[in-house]
Design a protein around this motif. Sequence first.
Motif, mmCIF file in Angstrom:
data_model
loop_
_atom_site.group_PDB
_atom_site.id
_atom_site.type_symbol
_atom_site.label_atom_id
_atom_site.label_comp_id
_atom_site.label_asym_id
_atom_site.label_seq_id
_atom_site.Cartn_x
_atom_site.Cartn_y
_atom_site.Cartn_z
ATOM 1 N N VAL A 416 0.829 -1.201 0.000
ATOM 2 C CA VAL A 416 0.000 0.000 0.000
ATOM 3 C C VAL A 416 0.868 1.258 0.000
ATOM 4 N N ALA A 417 1.955 1.241 0.770
ATOM 5 C CA ALA A 417 2.838 2.413 0.815
ATOM 6 C C ALA A 417 3.453 2.692 -0.555
ATOM 7 N N LEU A 418 3.956 1.649 -1.213
ATOM 8 C CA LEU A 418 4.564 1.839 -2.530
ATOM 9 C C LEU A 418 3.527 2.249 -3.570
ATOM 10 N N ALA A 419 2.321 1.679 -3.475
ATOM 11 C CA ALA A 419 1.262 2.054 -4.408
ATOM 12 C C ALA A 419 0.905 3.532 -4.255
ATOM 13 N N SER A 420 0.851 3.988 -3.022
ATOM 14 C CA SER A 420 0.565 5.406 -2.784
ATOM 15 C C SER A 420 1.634 6.291 -3.390
ATOM 16 N N THR A 421 2.889 5.842 -3.288
ATOM 17 C CA THR A 421 3.995 6.609 -3.863
ATOM 18 C C THR A 421 3.896 6.662 -5.391
ATOM 19 N N VAL A 422 3.538 5.539 -6.001
ATOM 20 C CA VAL A 422 3.383 5.488 -7.462
ATOM 21 C C VAL A 422 2.323 6.480 -7.921
ATOM 22 N N LEU A 423 1.170 6.485 -7.241
ATOM 23 C CA LEU A 423 0.086 7.385 -7.629
ATOM 24 C C LEU A 423 0.438 8.837 -7.334
ATOM 25 N N ALA A 424 1.134 9.068 -6.212
ATOM 26 C CA ALA A 424 1.532 10.444 -5.877
ATOM 27 C C ALA A 424 2.523 10.998 -6.888
ATOM 28 N N GLY A 425 3.249 10.093 -7.548
ATOM 29 C CA GLY A 425 4.206 10.527 -8.567
ATOM 30 C C GLY A 425 3.571 10.846 -9.905
ATOM 31 N N GLY A 426 2.250 10.818 -9.973
ATOM 32 C CA GLY A 426 1.549 11.188 -11.190
ATOM 33 C C GLY A 426 1.240 10.034 -12.119
ATOM 34 N N HIS A 427 1.535 8.805 -11.715
ATOM 35 C CA HIS A 427 1.242 7.642 -12.548
ATOM 36 C C HIS A 427 -0.231 7.247 -12.409
ATOM 37 N N THR A 428 -0.720 6.483 -13.350
ATOM 38 C CA THR A 428 -2.140 6.141 -13.390
ATOM 39 C C THR A 428 -2.430 4.861 -12.606
#
Length: 452
Positions: A416-428
Amino acid sequence: MQHARDDGRPWLVLGAASGALGLSVLDETIVGAALPTIRSELLLSAIEAHWVVNAYLLSLTCLVAIGGRLGDVLGHRRCFVAGAAIFGIASAAGALSTGGTLLIAARAVQGVGTALMFPAGLAMVTSAYPPERRGLAFGVQTTVAAVFMAAGPFLGGLLTEVLSWRWIFWINPLPVLLLVLAALSAKSRVDETDASAAPKPAASLDLPGVTTVTVGLTALVVALMQSGDWGWAAPGTQALLAVGILALVAFFLIESRVKAPIFQLGLFRARAFNGGNLVFFVFQANKMITFVFAVQYLQAGPGLPPVAAGALVATAVLPTLLTSVLAGRVADLFGSRLPLVSGLALNGAALILSGIVMQHGDYQALAWILPVWGATLPFLAVTSRRALMSSAPPELRGQAGGVNLTIQMLGGTIGVALASTVLAGGHTYGLLFIATGLVTVSTVAGAWATIR
């Protein structure tokens, strides 16, 4: 020596252990639907509301391996009953809470109770059933967990709307009492393993190991959970990550030297134990990412209301009611490896396809893709648990269950932490699901190499 299957009571052990697993899963999912009402009534900040959920997961993650070790030392049934009592009392305290601090503390204590119950339940079931029937037994457990997991959000919303949010905690004490009675009534090989543990209460509980693993896991989990609020580069996040890593390095050095470690490092010499835990790490990350972020995609993309988005994602759980027992039976007949790697491949492919669908905005296709994904979950969980628990010696099965759940919970937290980082980085969302599917598929090689 009388075998458990000859005394007619292993079903009591299975019922108690399955109920404990069901309650632990229910308490992960039931609070979410009631959280807005709780926050409003108790005047909680956003961070405090966040910790009403995370306090339970944090204490469970940090202490479940210790709970497994206590079961090996003091007896699995004793720890199961103690854990159930703690869980029930903490549930009542949560229902009576008048402020955020008390409620968060009650949730943390619930996690302590679960940390004692769950590994003890795994060890009890493993002792109560012969190897050729353990797959079926763990399949029943997984089915019960699936029912409770699916019921959690709906039941939480229903109780909050019709009665009060406090009833999401009041419903726990009666089932807990029934679990205790079932565990106390069971006469099986659990008695033998408890009898073998009885002379050991004075054994060292490895306080340096307990301290370093608790500090290490707490620091890492808090850093991962708070990274979305603080940012990965924040001094607080960096400091906690450093403390966590150093404490865990110290923990493994201590465990390699003490006579009675809470983590028997010898467990990791079994290839099936390592392979099963690898699968469980990926399984939990995969599951949490899907349940948390698919709902968010359906609301942010197609604009579905929360109830409709939740209902669509909840359909993913329904096939597990059938495939949980099927996975256990297949594993008993053919071994764990073939159904496990097949399930991993199909599970990862379903996530990759979900990501492609999200990229194209065709959310309606998720109505059939997600149930396919959900149907594969027991083929990951049941088969890998059967393999890793069977690889552990009888006197270490409580500890093996605790290590397994610690690694599983860490997988969910990190996912969940890494997924949040991916989305926060502007990825879809689509890219997130494609990446998660690729990681899942890549686990096939490790599972094939380690599980026979």
